[in-house]
Design a protein around this motif. Sequence first.
Motif, mmCIF file in Angstrom:
data_model
loop_
_atom_site.group_PDB
_atom_site.id
_atom_site.type_symbol
_atom_site.label_atom_id
_atom_site.label_comp_id
_atom_site.label_asym_id
_atom_site.label_seq_id
_atom_site.Cartn_x
_atom_site.Cartn_y
_atom_site.Cartn_z
ATOM 1 N N GLU A 91 0.839 -1.199 0.000
ATOM 2 C CA GLU A 91 0.000 0.000 0.000
ATOM 3 C C GLU A 91 0.876 1.252 0.000
ATOM 4 O OE1 GLU A 91 -4.158 -1.106 2.172
ATOM 5 O OE2 GLU A 91 -2.475 -0.630 3.498
ATOM 6 N N TYR A 92 0.553 2.173 -0.932
ATOM 7 C CA TYR A 92 1.337 3.393 -1.087
ATOM 8 C C TYR A 92 0.399 4.582 -1.241
ATOM 9 C CZ TYR A 92 5.061 0.078 -1.647
ATOM 10 O OH TYR A 92 5.942 -0.960 -1.411
ATOM 11 N N ILE A 93 0.686 5.626 -0.479
ATOM 12 C CA ILE A 93 -0.219 6.772 -0.461
ATOM 13 C C ILE A 93 0.166 7.796 -1.515
ATOM 14 C CG2 ILE A 93 1.120 8.049 1.284
ATOM 15 C CD1 ILE A 93 -1.641 8.908 2.467
ATOM 16 N N ASP A 94 -0.838 8.390 -2.114
ATOM 17 C CA ASP A 94 -0.650 9.529 -3.000
ATOM 18 C C ASP A 94 -1.259 10.739 -2.292
ATOM 19 O OD1 ASP A 94 -0.234 11.226 -5.201
ATOM 20 O OD2 ASP A 94 -2.280 10.857 -5.905
ATOM 21 N N PRO A 95 -0.441 11.585 -1.663
ATOM 22 C CA PRO A 95 -0.980 12.704 -0.887
ATOM 23 C C PRO A 95 -1.785 13.697 -1.715
ATOM 24 C CG PRO A 95 1.366 12.366 -0.440
ATOM 25 C CD PRO A 95 1.025 11.553 -1.638
ATOM 26 N N ARG A 96 -1.453 13.805 -3.002
ATOM 27 C CA ARG A 96 -2.145 14.781 -3.863
ATOM 28 C C ARG A 96 -3.627 14.456 -3.990
ATOM 29 N NH1 ARG A 96 0.905 14.913 -9.088
ATOM 30 N NH2 ARG A 96 2.475 15.879 -7.731
ATOM 31 N N THR A 97 -3.957 13.192 -4.103
ATOM 32 C CA THR A 97 -5.366 12.781 -4.251
ATOM 33 C C THR A 97 -5.936 12.191 -2.973
ATOM 34 O OG1 THR A 97 -4.709 10.587 -5.052
ATOM 35 C CG2 THR A 97 -5.014 12.308 -6.708
ATOM 36 N N LYS A 112 -6.027 -1.691 -7.180
ATOM 37 C CA LYS A 112 -7.190 -0.930 -6.711
ATOM 38 C C LYS A 112 -6.728 0.202 -5.799
ATOM 39 C CE LYS A 112 -8.123 -4.265 -2.978
ATOM 40 N NZ LYS A 112 -9.142 -5.143 -2.366
ATOM 41 N N VAL A 113 -7.670 1.077 -5.478
ATOM 42 C CA VAL A 113 -7.370 2.199 -4.587
ATOM 43 C C VAL A 113 -8.423 2.273 -3.488
ATOM 44 C CG1 VAL A 113 -6.201 3.553 -6.356
ATOM 45 C CG2 VAL A 113 -8.662 3.830 -6.023
ATOM 46 N N ARG A 114 -8.043 2.955 -2.434
ATOM 47 C CA ARG A 114 -8.984 3.231 -1.347
ATOM 48 C C ARG A 114 -8.700 4.638 -0.827
ATOM 49 N NH1 ARG A 114 -6.441 3.470 3.451
ATOM 50 N NH2 ARG A 114 -4.582 2.166 3.844
ATOM 51 N N PRO A 115 -9.706 5.278 -0.219
ATOM 52 C CA PRO A 115 -9.439 6.592 0.378
ATOM 53 C C PRO A 115 -8.463 6.455 1.549
ATOM 54 C CG PRO A 115 -11.800 6.185 0.136
ATOM 55 C CD PRO A 115 -11.123 4.877 -0.111
ATOM 56 N N ALA A 116 -7.582 7.412 1.689
ATOM 57 C CA ALA A 116 -6.643 7.396 2.811
ATOM 58 C C ALA A 116 -7.384 7.688 4.106
ATOM 59 C CB ALA A 116 -5.553 8.432 2.588
ATOM 60 N N TYR A 117 -6.980 7.010 5.161
ATOM 61 C CA TYR A 117 -7.567 7.268 6.479
ATOM 62 C C TYR A 117 -7.012 8.578 7.032
ATOM 63 C CZ TYR A 117 -8.531 2.257 6.008
ATOM 64 O OH TYR A 117 -8.920 1.025 5.554
ATOM 65 N N ASP A 118 -7.750 9.176 7.954
ATOM 66 C CA ASP A 118 -7.334 10.454 8.521
ATOM 67 C C ASP A 118 -5.947 10.378 9.140
ATOM 68 O OD1 ASP A 118 -9.679 11.624 7.732
ATOM 69 O OD2 ASP A 118 -10.678 11.438 9.682
ATOM 70 N N SER A 123 -1.847 16.874 9.016
ATOM 71 C CA SER A 123 -2.810 17.838 9.547
ATOM 72 C C SER A 123 -3.025 18.959 8.541
ATOM 73 C CB SER A 123 -2.290 18.413 10.866
ATOM 74 O OG SER A 123 -1.114 19.186 10.625
ATOM 75 N N SER A 124 -4.066 19.759 8.769
ATOM 76 C CA SER A 124 -4.366 20.857 7.842
ATOM 77 C C SER A 124 -3.220 21.868 7.792
ATOM 78 C CB SER A 124 -5.672 21.538 8.249
ATOM 79 O OG SER A 124 -5.593 22.019 9.585
ATOM 80 N N TYR A 125 -2.531 22.071 8.927
ATOM 81 C CA TYR A 125 -1.398 23.001 8.968
ATOM 82 C C TYR A 125 -0.257 22.503 8.086
ATOM 83 C CZ TYR A 125 2.771 25.316 10.855
ATOM 84 O OH TYR A 125 3.958 26.005 10.997
ATOM 85 N N ILE A 126 0.084 21.209 8.200
ATOM 86 C CA ILE A 126 1.154 20.629 7.388
ATOM 87 C C ILE A 126 0.733 20.550 5.926
ATOM 88 C CG2 ILE A 126 2.613 18.604 7.036
ATOM 89 C CD1 ILE A 126 3.214 20.143 9.599
ATOM 90 N N GLU A 127 -0.528 20.234 5.685
ATOM 91 C CA GLU A 127 -1.019 20.107 4.319
ATOM 92 C C GLU A 127 -0.911 21.421 3.559
ATOM 93 O OE1 GLU A 127 -2.559 18.620 0.799
ATOM 94 O OE2 GLU A 127 -1.640 17.631 2.519
ATOM 95 N N LYS A 156 7.739 13.383 8.797
ATOM 96 C CA LYS A 156 7.940 13.627 10.224
ATOM 97 C C LYS A 156 7.094 14.816 10.655
ATOM 98 C CE LYS A 156 11.646 15.704 11.826
ATOM 99 N NZ LYS A 156 13.064 16.009 12.133
ATOM 100 N N GLY A 157 6.421 14.663 11.791
ATOM 101 C CA GLY A 157 5.642 15.764 12.350
ATOM 102 C C GLY A 157 4.354 16.050 11.619
ATOM 103 N N LYS A 158 3.752 15.034 10.990
ATOM 104 C CA LYS A 158 2.564 15.281 10.177
ATOM 105 C C LYS A 158 1.328 15.645 11.007
ATOM 106 C CE LYS A 158 1.133 10.409 9.707
ATOM 107 N NZ LYS A 158 -0.196 10.528 10.333
ATOM 108 N N ASP A 159 1.394 15.427 12.325
ATOM 109 C CA ASP A 159 0.242 15.741 13.182
ATOM 110 C C ASP A 159 0.325 17.132 13.791
ATOM 111 O OD1 ASP A 159 -0.867 13.202 12.749
ATOM 112 O OD2 ASP A 159 0.385 12.317 14.317
ATOM 113 N N ALA A 160 1.366 17.899 13.465
ATOM 114 C CA ALA A 160 1.496 19.260 14.013
ATOM 115 C C ALA A 160 0.278 20.091 13.608
ATOM 116 C CB ALA A 160 2.770 19.906 13.499
ATOM 117 N N ASP A 161 -0.317 20.770 14.580
ATOM 118 C CA ASP A 161 -1.550 21.511 14.298
ATOM 119 C C ASP A 161 -1.350 23.015 14.228
ATOM 120 O OD1 ASP A 161 -1.016 21.930 16.938
ATOM 121 O OD2 ASP A 161 -2.865 21.037 17.709
#
Length: 309
Positions: A91-97, A112-118, A123-127, A156-161
Amino acid sequence: MADEEDELQETELSYDQKKEIAKWFLLNAPAGEINYVAKDLKAVLSDEEVYNEAAIEAFPVYNKSHMICLEMPSRAGDVIVSTYSEITENEYIDPRTAQVAIVDHVKQICTKVRPAYDEELPSSYIEEFRSALDAELQRYVSESYPKGVSTVNCVKGKDADGPGSDFELVVIITARKLSPQNFCNGSWRSVWNIDFQDESQVLDVKGKVQVGAHYFEEGNVELDAKKEFQDSTIFQSADDCAIAIANIIRHHETEYLAALEVAYSKLPDNTFKDLRRKLPVTRTLFPWQNTLQFSLTREVEKELGFGGK
């Protein structure tokens, strides 16, 4: 005769030895050529079990190291297979989609594909920083690499808000030009680690570029060039950071490509000629038509100072 048969039995490779040799050939296949190697290897081995086990172990490593790009079903987008986008082995994530691709490594397809889990997404700040950089990189890659693709992952630090936290983004740029009918294949892979340091308000940028080329018309010549870079810029807004980082990447990659072009344009005149002497040390051509005039023993004794009478 019996001794020869015993010797042959003693040199018979074990199952594990065959598998490791098969893996070596698969892992060292040039860009875009692993399936050709696999086909010939399967025929040579004549052992389905050994080949299958070697392929199952080698293909995931090869795909990630070459950062292959696979199209997702229903044209949902592309995913780059790499250690930075890996969630599980398949399983490999595509952050763009914001989608996760399920990959068949041996067939090199996305099944096949699936939606990424939260929890798999930043986070919205990192995104905000990730998506701004992703957009800038897409523009750069479309201008510089006709068949290039890129992605930006948070490692690293993807949960920073919000401000006050460090985080790290990784930029991947990969491009391949495969022309086996013309006996040549080539690839470009670059990975850029951007360390966002909130306290010092500095972004450390480290990059590694790997260029590969394989020419095999009436010969076998392979290029494997690598170069590492280091740079920095200041911590700014998401859009300003994206522009600064993209400019750093553009500068170093353009400069490196220009250096490669200069170096290889000189190959015929300099490098190839330097591979062998125009004349031997004596500055005299060797008289192949009359070699009997030389006595090797006499010349060696003279050079080493063995006082012969």
